[in-house]
Design a protein around this motif. Structure first.
Motif, PDB file in Angstrom:
ATOM      1  N   THR A  52       0.840  -1.199   0.000  1.00  0.00           N
ATOM      2  CA  THR A  52       0.000   0.000   0.000  1.00  0.00           C
ATOM      3  C   THR A  52       0.873   1.247   0.000  1.00  0.00           C
ATOM      4  O   THR A  52       0.559   2.225  -0.690  1.00  0.00           O
ATOM      5  CB  THR A  52      -0.941  -0.003   1.219  1.00  0.00           C
ATOM      6  N   ASP A  74       0.736   4.196  -2.733  1.00  0.00           N
ATOM      7  CA  ASP A  74       0.483   5.575  -2.302  1.00  0.00           C
ATOM      8  C   ASP A  74       1.605   6.515  -2.745  1.00  0.00           C
ATOM      9  O   ASP A  74       1.350   7.640  -3.169  1.00  0.00           O
ATOM     10  CB  ASP A  74       0.320   5.641  -0.782  1.00  0.00           C
ATOM     11  N   ARG A  82      -7.372  14.345  -2.053  1.00  0.00           N
ATOM     12  CA  ARG A  82      -8.420  13.516  -2.647  1.00  0.00           C
ATOM     13  C   ARG A  82      -7.912  12.879  -3.945  1.00  0.00           C
ATOM     14  O   ARG A  82      -8.152  11.700  -4.206  1.00  0.00           O
ATOM     15  CB  ARG A  82      -9.681  14.344  -2.892  1.00  0.00           C
ATOM     16  N   ALA A 126      -5.598   9.981  -3.174  1.00  0.00           N
ATOM     17  CA  ALA A 126      -6.366   8.808  -2.736  1.00  0.00           C
ATOM     18  C   ALA A 126      -7.055   8.126  -3.919  1.00  0.00           C
ATOM     19  O   ALA A 126      -7.067   6.891  -4.014  1.00  0.00           O
ATOM     20  CB  ALA A 126      -7.396   9.220  -1.693  1.00  0.00           C
ATOM     21  N   GLU A 127      -7.618   8.907  -4.835  1.00  0.00           N
ATOM     22  CA  GLU A 127      -8.310   8.336  -5.989  1.00  0.00           C
ATOM     23  C   GLU A 127      -7.338   7.644  -6.940  1.00  0.00           C
ATOM     24  O   GLU A 127      -7.641   6.574  -7.466  1.00  0.00           O
ATOM     25  CB  GLU A 127      -9.112   9.414  -6.710  1.00  0.00           C
ATOM     26  N   ALA A 174      -4.418   6.358  -6.114  1.00  0.00           N
ATOM     27  CA  ALA A 174      -3.962   5.145  -5.420  1.00  0.00           C
ATOM     28  C   ALA A 174      -5.017   4.044  -5.521  1.00  0.00           C
ATOM     29  O   ALA A 174      -4.683   2.878  -5.764  1.00  0.00           O
ATOM     30  CB  ALA A 174      -3.648   5.458  -3.957  1.00  0.00           C
ATOM     31  N   HIS A 175      -6.275   4.413  -5.359  1.00  0.00           N
ATOM     32  CA  HIS A 175      -7.375   3.448  -5.455  1.00  0.00           C
ATOM     33  C   HIS A 175      -7.427   2.837  -6.863  1.00  0.00           C
ATOM     34  O   HIS A 175      -7.512   1.610  -7.018  1.00  0.00           O
ATOM     35  CB  HIS A 175      -8.689   4.150  -5.112  1.00  0.00           C
ATOM     36  N   ALA A 176      -7.341   3.684  -7.876  1.00  0.00           N
ATOM     37  CA  ALA A 176      -7.373   3.205  -9.257  1.00  0.00           C
ATOM     38  C   ALA A 176      -6.148   2.333  -9.556  1.00  0.00           C
ATOM     39  O   ALA A 176      -6.258   1.314 -10.251  1.00  0.00           O
ATOM     40  CB  ALA A 176      -7.428   4.385 -10.220  1.00  0.00           C
ATOM     41  N   ARG A 193      -4.451   0.474  -7.407  1.00  0.00           N
ATOM     42  CA  ARG A 193      -4.633  -0.826  -6.743  1.00  0.00           C
ATOM     43  C   ARG A 193      -5.570  -1.711  -7.567  1.00  0.00           C
ATOM     44  O   ARG A 193      -5.308  -2.888  -7.768  1.00  0.00           O
ATOM     45  CB  ARG A 193      -5.185  -0.618  -5.332  1.00  0.00           C
ATOM     46  N   HIS A 194      -6.668  -1.117  -8.088  1.00  0.00           N
ATOM     47  CA  HIS A 194      -7.589  -1.893  -8.936  1.00  0.00           C
ATOM     48  C   HIS A 194      -6.885  -2.388 -10.195  1.00  0.00           C
ATOM     49  O   HIS A 194      -7.067  -3.533 -10.612  1.00  0.00           O
ATOM     50  CB  HIS A 194      -8.817  -1.058  -9.315  1.00  0.00           C
TER      51      HIS A 194
END
Length: 89
Positions: free
Chosen positions: A17, A21, A47, A50-51, A53-55, A57-58
Motif C-alpha cells: 500500500t 500511495d 483527494r 487517494a483516488e 492510489a485506489h485506481a 490498486r484496482h
C-alpha cells in the motif's frame, strides 16, 4: 518527479500500500505541478492522491501475466549497476 514512480506490477511480494500511495503522490505532484499544494488546494490534492492510489490498486489487481514474478532485490541490484555505469563517466 516522475522518475520516482517505479513499476509495481509482477513483483514478488506484491506492491505494498505504501508503494502504491507513493506512486500516486508522485503522479499527482507531476500533474498538478506542485510538490506542496497551498492550503486552498490541499483537500483537492489529497483527494486526487487517494483516488489515483485506489485506481492503481484496482489496476494491479486486475492485471494478469504469464511471466514469472520479478525479485525486488535482483531488480534493485540491476538498477544500481545501471546507475553506477551511467554516472561513472
Amino acid at each position: 518527479m516522475c522518475r520516482n514512480i517505479r513499476q509495481l506490477h509482477n513483483f514478488e511480494p506484491p506492491a505494498t500500500t505504501d508503494e502504491v500511495d507513493a506512486a500516486a503522490l508522485q503522479y499527482v505532484r507531476k500533474v498538478s505541478g506542485s510538490t506542496r499544494p497551498s492550503q486552498a488546494n490541499q483537500e483537492a490534492f489529497d483527494r486526487a492522491v487517494a483516488e489515483v492510489a485506489h485506481a492503481t490498486r484496482h489496476l494491479l489487481d486486475a492485471l494478469v501475466t504469464t511471466a514469472a514474478p520479478k525479485d525486488r532485490e535482483v531488480e534493485a541490484a540491476k538498477a544500481r549497476a545501471r546507475s553506477a555505469e551511467r554516472y561513472a563517466r
